[in-house]
Design a protein around this motif. Structure first.
Motif, PDB file in Angstrom:
ATOM      1  N   ILE A 169      27.627  36.420  55.943  1.00 34.56           N
ATOM      2  CA  ILE A 169      28.135  35.887  54.442  1.00 34.56           C
ATOM      3  C   ILE A 169      29.122  36.220  54.046  1.00 34.56           C
ATOM      4  N   VAL A 170      30.150  35.527  53.573  1.00 39.89           N
ATOM      5  CA  VAL A 170      31.252  35.807  52.818  1.00 39.89           C
ATOM      6  C   VAL A 170      31.206  35.086  51.387  1.00 39.89           C
ATOM      7  N   LEU A 171      31.500  35.361  50.124  1.00 35.28           N
ATOM      8  CA  LEU A 171      31.396  34.780  49.391  1.00 35.28           C
ATOM      9  C   LEU A 171      32.875  34.580  49.167  1.00 35.28           C
ATOM     10  N   THR A 172      33.078  33.680  48.980  1.00 41.34           N
ATOM     11  CA  THR A 172      34.682  33.748  48.303  1.00 41.34           C
ATOM     12  C   THR A 172      35.291  33.384  47.269  1.00 41.34           C
ATOM     13  N   SER A 173      36.362  33.514  46.550  1.00 43.10           N
ATOM     14  CA  SER A 173      37.268  32.997  45.927  1.00 43.10           C
ATOM     15  C   SER A 173      36.789  32.407  44.819  1.00 43.10           C
ATOM     16  N   MET A 174      36.403  32.512  43.726  1.00 41.92           N
ATOM     17  CA  MET A 174      36.019  31.249  42.577  1.00 41.92           C
ATOM     18  C   MET A 174      37.041  31.893  42.037  1.00 41.92           C
ATOM     19  N   GLY A 175      37.905  31.120  41.171  1.00 41.66           N
ATOM     20  CA  GLY A 175      37.957  31.361  39.860  1.00 41.66           C
ATOM     21  C   GLY A 175      37.683  31.211  38.770  1.00 41.66           C
ATOM     22  N   GLY A 176      37.421  32.430  37.303  1.00 40.96           N
ATOM     23  CA  GLY A 176      36.558  32.325  37.208  1.00 40.96           C
ATOM     24  C   GLY A 176      35.569  34.047  37.179  1.00 40.96           C
ATOM     25  N   THR A 177      35.171  33.575  38.157  1.00 47.00           N
ATOM     26  CA  THR A 177      34.064  35.384  38.613  1.00 47.00           C
ATOM     27  C   THR A 177      35.277  36.933  39.493  1.00 47.00           C
ATOM     28  N   ASP A 178      36.369  36.649  37.442  1.00 42.70           N
ATOM     29  CA  ASP A 178      37.540  37.445  38.676  1.00 42.70           C
ATOM     30  C   ASP A 178      36.857  39.146  37.818  1.00 42.70           C
ATOM     31  N   LEU A 179      37.506  39.905  38.357  1.00 44.22           N
ATOM     32  CA  LEU A 179      37.024  41.873  37.603  1.00 44.22           C
ATOM     33  C   LEU A 179      37.966  41.693  36.610  1.00 44.22           C
ATOM     34  N   PHE A 180      39.210  41.283  36.542  1.00 44.38           N
ATOM     35  CA  PHE A 180      40.147  41.538  35.954  1.00 44.38           C
ATOM     36  C   PHE A 180      40.479  40.254  35.115  1.00 44.38           C
ATOM     37  N   GLY A 181      40.109  39.702  34.121  1.00 42.57           N
ATOM     38  CA  GLY A 181      39.652  38.675  33.566  1.00 42.57           C
ATOM     39  C   GLY A 181      40.428  37.350  33.956  1.00 42.57           C
ATOM     40  N   TRP A 182      40.042  35.818  33.332  1.00 42.11           N
ATOM     41  CA  TRP A 182      40.697  34.968  33.889  1.00 42.11           C
ATOM     42  C   TRP A 182      42.315  34.135  32.668  1.00 42.11           C
ATOM     43  N   MET A 183      43.095  33.603  32.469  1.00 40.33           N
ATOM     44  CA  MET A 183      43.233  33.530  31.619  1.00 40.33           C
ATOM     45  C   MET A 183      43.093  34.030  30.732  1.00 40.33           C
ATOM     46  N   GLU A 184      43.785  35.172  30.353  1.00 39.86           N
ATOM     47  CA  GLU A 184      43.496  36.180  29.425  1.00 39.86           C
ATOM     48  C   GLU A 184      44.055  37.447  29.453  1.00 39.86           C
ATOM     49  N   LYS A 185      44.136  38.454  28.903  1.00 36.58           N
ATOM     50  CA  LYS A 185      44.995  39.404  28.860  1.00 36.58           C
ATOM     51  C   LYS A 185      44.072  40.168  30.263  1.00 36.58           C
ATOM     52  N   ASN A 186      44.694  41.151  30.543  1.00 37.84           N
ATOM     53  CA  ASN A 186      43.799  41.784  32.039  1.00 37.84           C
ATOM     54  C   ASN A 186      42.839  42.872  31.905  1.00 37.84           C
ATOM     55  N   HIS A 187      41.935  42.293  32.144  1.00 35.96           N
ATOM     56  CA  HIS A 187      41.176  44.368  31.980  1.00 35.96           C
ATOM     57  C   HIS A 187      39.323  43.586  32.554  1.00 35.96           C
ATOM     58  N   PHE A 188      38.974  44.972  32.494  1.00 36.12           N
ATOM     59  CA  PHE A 188      37.937  44.985  33.817  1.00 36.12           C
ATOM     60  C   PHE A 188      36.392  43.980  33.111  1.00 36.12           C
ATOM     61  N   ASP A 189      36.545  42.829  33.995  1.00 36.28           N
ATOM     62  CA  ASP A 189      35.535  41.854  33.232  1.00 36.28           C
ATOM     63  C   ASP A 189      34.487  42.238  33.535  1.00 36.28           C
ATOM     64  N   GLU A 190      33.239  42.591  32.702  1.00 37.22           N
ATOM     65  CA  GLU A 190      31.818  42.966  32.781  1.00 37.22           C
ATOM     66  C   GLU A 190      30.864  41.463  33.489  1.00 37.22           C
ATOM     67  N   GLN A 234      51.793  39.518  32.284  1.00 38.62           N
ATOM     68  CA  GLN A 234      51.598  40.610  32.306  1.00 38.62           C
ATOM     69  C   GLN A 234      51.785  40.801  33.836  1.00 38.62           C
ATOM     70  N   TRP A 235      51.915  42.114  33.958  1.00 37.07           N
ATOM     71  CA  TRP A 235      52.011  42.771  35.581  1.00 37.07           C
ATOM     72  C   TRP A 235      50.846  43.662  35.835  1.00 37.07           C
ATOM     73  N   LEU A 236      49.917  42.777  37.052  1.00 35.38           N
ATOM     74  CA  LEU A 236      48.720  43.163  37.053  1.00 35.38           C
ATOM     75  C   LEU A 236      48.083  44.655  37.103  1.00 35.38           C
ATOM     76  N   TYR A 237      49.436  45.533  38.150  1.00 39.57           N
ATOM     77  CA  TYR A 237      49.666  47.305  38.000  1.00 39.57           C
ATOM     78  C   TYR A 237      49.899  47.251  37.376  1.00 39.57           C
ATOM     79  N   LYS A 238      50.472  47.306  35.634  1.00 37.88           N
ATOM     80  CA  LYS A 238      50.637  48.089  34.899  1.00 37.88           C
ATOM     81  C   LYS A 238      49.734  48.411  33.643  1.00 37.88           C
ATOM     82  N   ASN A 239      48.510  47.501  34.109  1.00 31.06           N
ATOM     83  CA  ASN A 239      46.715  48.190  32.865  1.00 31.06           C
ATOM     84  C   ASN A 239      46.114  49.214  34.425  1.00 31.06           C
ATOM     85  N   LYS A 240      46.382  50.542  33.721  1.00 32.19           N
ATOM     86  CA  LYS A 240      45.945  51.082  34.133  1.00 32.19           C
ATOM     87  C   LYS A 240      44.824  51.515  34.255  1.00 32.19           C
ATOM     88  N   LYS A 241      44.065  51.880  32.914  1.00 36.45           N
ATOM     89  CA  LYS A 241      42.650  51.799  32.545  1.00 36.45           C
ATOM     90  C   LYS A 241      41.647  50.768  33.546  1.00 36.45           C
TER      91      LYS A 241
END
Length: 684
Positions: free
Chosen positions: A23-44, A75-82
């Motif tokens: 069983i594979v959960l395939t990707s959907m916009g909005g279920t992101d771990l680093f945010g969607w259409m916003e500044k990148n961050h760990f998305d709770e 933003q480049w995804l690799y630049k926010n190390k936190k």
């Protein structure tokens, strides 16, 4: 568990990574771990959804796609190390579930980027374009292989991406993948030679007209995707798994023109012959898995199947492709788990991909294992909550900004990705709550009230629960809607909801001062100014069995009218559609994947459509129509179905202790009914 499903729950390998089940959960916009259409961050919120799915017996989990270059703020995804440190701290909790996590990285959207009216204004005005560039550089975001029209708008064209921009993006993929690996992620998936997104646009002949190293020959068109996997393998090692989201066949006739199931057409994108070669080529370049469906944004209904598409619509092509590669192959797209299990048992498939069903019910796999399929809240393939990006003639994405920024919610599950405002909170003081109306709105309110500890009582004037949803789910192709109706009726039984059928309430004041929920729905508009209107059959009357003749005029080309015309054609009737606007389904909230299917189906099957036309009279022989110039003409037909909308019909006005939900408050769709009912039940 049904023994037929057992092949789904066997282990398999992607490179050196062992996955516990298929069983594979395939990707959907909005279920992101680093945010969607916003500044990148760990998305709770994204992490909560991903963890909930993993806890419910999913083998491989793919969060929403992460652009390596963020469209918002550049933003480049690799630049926010936190955020990678935050991810690393969370990964042990995820791995306790036994699932594996691949993060999907995307090059972006190119000409498929969803343009809104606001974006058109930003781009078209030189001053606004300059001022908006730091947070939304549409010139960069929409860049593609060669100058091309945007899928959504004629006002924001796509320029050619430069070679330095390509090289910069390849490096960003490798750097991001290395940070993900170091954070404990099990693999990455590259998005995508798939669905007509940017990487796919480079591979497709109708988009890519370059004459440099990234255009022309087969090898040049796939070079961008090849360089990405090679760079990731250099940075992360050859044993770090890299999957590819892949469209087997483009199913595309041209810009903004898809090919329907069974249609004979000339492919302008990737045909099966090229796909057989490309799959092997991409495998040899280093990709460890192909996660497959079909289509492009020009043929969007293949990658986001509406309810009109056949079940398992992509499976046959994916099974065929498996014969040309040695790496695992996953199929997705309105997939039936039983059919997928059979394909896996036969060696025709390695993994079964599902997406939207997890929005409707994150625990549906667990319920299958526990042999409780009747308890699964079904996805009805409506796109109202997850992808309600609407488009019609002359209008770009007609979608509220709130919806654009908060995808992957669910029309039938108000809680999904909205736990901050939609969550069950026990009642401080349990009360008896009378609910007038036993449709979906009334049942959703009763369900939430009962879960909170209240005592809901439903009063339904008909002899069964369901209200207008009985008619709405009646068409032959709407089995998933009938499943949802059955789920609600079962919830009423399981929760012990007190229900009074054949109980018409005329005055809510008979219930005293206690809280009352009014869910009495809407009534159809009647075209009283049209002579002969009494000869019309109302839409719900037809759906509930009212007979019609051979040739049927459907007055009203919104979603309901078009679905009725589609059903008429499927059953052998000869429909024609009369619509006063300049396009069919010219309404907000209906996803382009759904509306484009119906528009193109009517065109293919030569269903007569009369746009910018009104009905002047209904006669014994048919209807008299009036065009925009005032001239009239007659259309012969045997029956006329009226589908021109509805008016709210509340039994009582909103007031102290009286709550209106669903269409009796404001006519909308199933999402507005369910969400408003949930919210009303939480306010009591």
């Amino acid at each position: 568990m049904d023994t037929r499903l057992e092949p789904l729950f066997t282990p398999w390998n992607i490179g050196t990574c062992t996955i516990k089940n298929r069983i594979v959960l395939t990707s959907m916009g909005g279920t992101d771990l680093f945010g969607w259409m916003e500044k990148n961050h760990f998305d709770e919120a994204g992490a909560r959804f991903i963890l909930e799915v993993a806890k419910n017996n999913v083998g491989l989990v793919l969060p929403g796609c992460q652009p390596v270059y963020n469209p918002m703020f550049g933003q480049w995804l690799y630049k926010n190390k936190k955020m990678y440190r935050d991810l690393a701290a969370w990964m042990p909790e995820f791995h306790k579930t036994g699932a594996k996590l691949f993060v999907q990285l995307t090059a972006g959207f190119g000409r498929s980027f969803t343009i809104s009216a606001m974006m058109e204004q930003l781009y078209s005005n030189p001053v606004l374009r300059r001022l908006s560039k730091p947070f939304m550089d549409l010139d960069r975001i929409c860049a593609t292989a060669s100058p091309s029209p945007n899928r959504w708008s004629d006002k924001v064209p796509s320029r050619e991406m430069t070679v330095p921009e390509i090289h910069e993006m390849v490096e960003a993929f490798a750097k991001s993948a290395k940070l993900l690996k170091d954070a404990g992620v099990d693999g990455v998936e590259i998005h995508a030679v798939h669905e007509g997104y940017l990487l796919d646009q480079f591979t497709l002949p109708y988009v890519n007209h370059r004459t440099d190293d990234y255009g022309g020959s087969f090898e040049n068109r796939y070079r961008f995707a090849v360089e990405i996997v090679q760079a990731i393998k250099r940075f992360c090692g050859k044993d770090f798994p890299v999957s590819l989201r892949y469209s087997v066949v483009s199913k595309t006739k041209g810009f903004r023109s898809g090919a329907l199931p069974g249609e004979e057409y000339t492919e302008v994108g990737r045909d099966m012959e090229e796909s057989e070669r490309a799959a092997r080529y991409l495998q040899d370049a280093g990709y460890d898995m192909l996660n497959c469906d079909n289509g492009t944004y020009d043929a969007w209904y293949w990658a986001h199947p509406p309810i009109y598409m056949p079940e398992n619509c992509n499976l046959e092509d994916v099974e065929h492709l498996k014969g040309f590669v040695d790496i695992p192959v996953v199929a997705a797209g309105r997939l039936d788990p039983f059919v997928a299990a059979d394909a896996i048992a036969a060696g025709k498939l390695d993994g079964a991909g599902f997406a939207r069903p997890f929005l409707a019910d994150q625990a549906w796999v667990t319920k299958l294992i526990e042999d409780r399929p009747e308890d699964i809240r079904p996805c009805i393939l409506c796109h109202n909550g997850c992808f309600n990006m609407a488009h019609y003639k002359g209008v770009p994405n007609d979608q509220a900004l709130y919806d654009s920024l908060h995808m992957s919610r669910c029309a039938v599950n108000a809680e999904t990705m909205q736990w901050n405002k939609h969550r069950i909170v026990p009642a401080r003081e349990p009360r008896t709550v009378h609910i007038v109306g036993g449709g979906i709105g009334g049942m959703e309110a009763a369900r939430v009230l009962a879960l909170r500890g209240h005592h809901p009582v439903i009063h339904e004037k008909a002899g069964e629960l369901g209200g207008t949803f009985i008619a709405a789910s009646a068409e032959s192709y709407k089995g998933k809607l009938r499943d949802l109706l059955a789920w609600y009726r079962r919830q009423m039984e399981q929760l012990g909801i007190e229900v009074h059928l054949n109980d018409e309430v005329d005055d809510v004041h008979v219930f005293g001062d206690g809280p009352i929920i009014v869910a009495t729905g809407a009534v159809p508009k009647v075209m009283r100014s049209v002579p002969g209107h009494e000869r019309m059959v109302e839409a719900c009357e037809y759906l509930l069995g009212a007979p019609v003749g051979e040739t049927v005029a459907v007055v009203g080309g919104g979603l309901t009218g078009c679905e009725i015309a589609y059903e008429l054609a499927l059953t052998g009737k000869k429909p024609l559609i009369v619509e006063m606007k300049d396009d069919l389904i010219a309404q907000t909230g209906v996803c382009l994947a759904n509306s484009s299917y119906l528009r193109e189906w009517f065109a293919l099957h030569e269903v007569p459509v009369y746009l910018e036309t009104t009905v002047a009279e209904v006669t014994d022989a048919g209807i008299v129509c009036r065009g925009t110039d005032g001239s009239t003409f007659e259309l012969a037909c045997d029956s006329v179905i009226s589908s021109v909308g509805y008016d709210p019909a509340p039994l009582a006005p909103r007031g102290k202790g009286i709550y209106l939900v669903g269409d009796c408050d404001r006519v909308g769709n199933l999402r507005t009914v369910i969400w408003s009912a949930y919210e009303a039940a939480m306010r009591i």
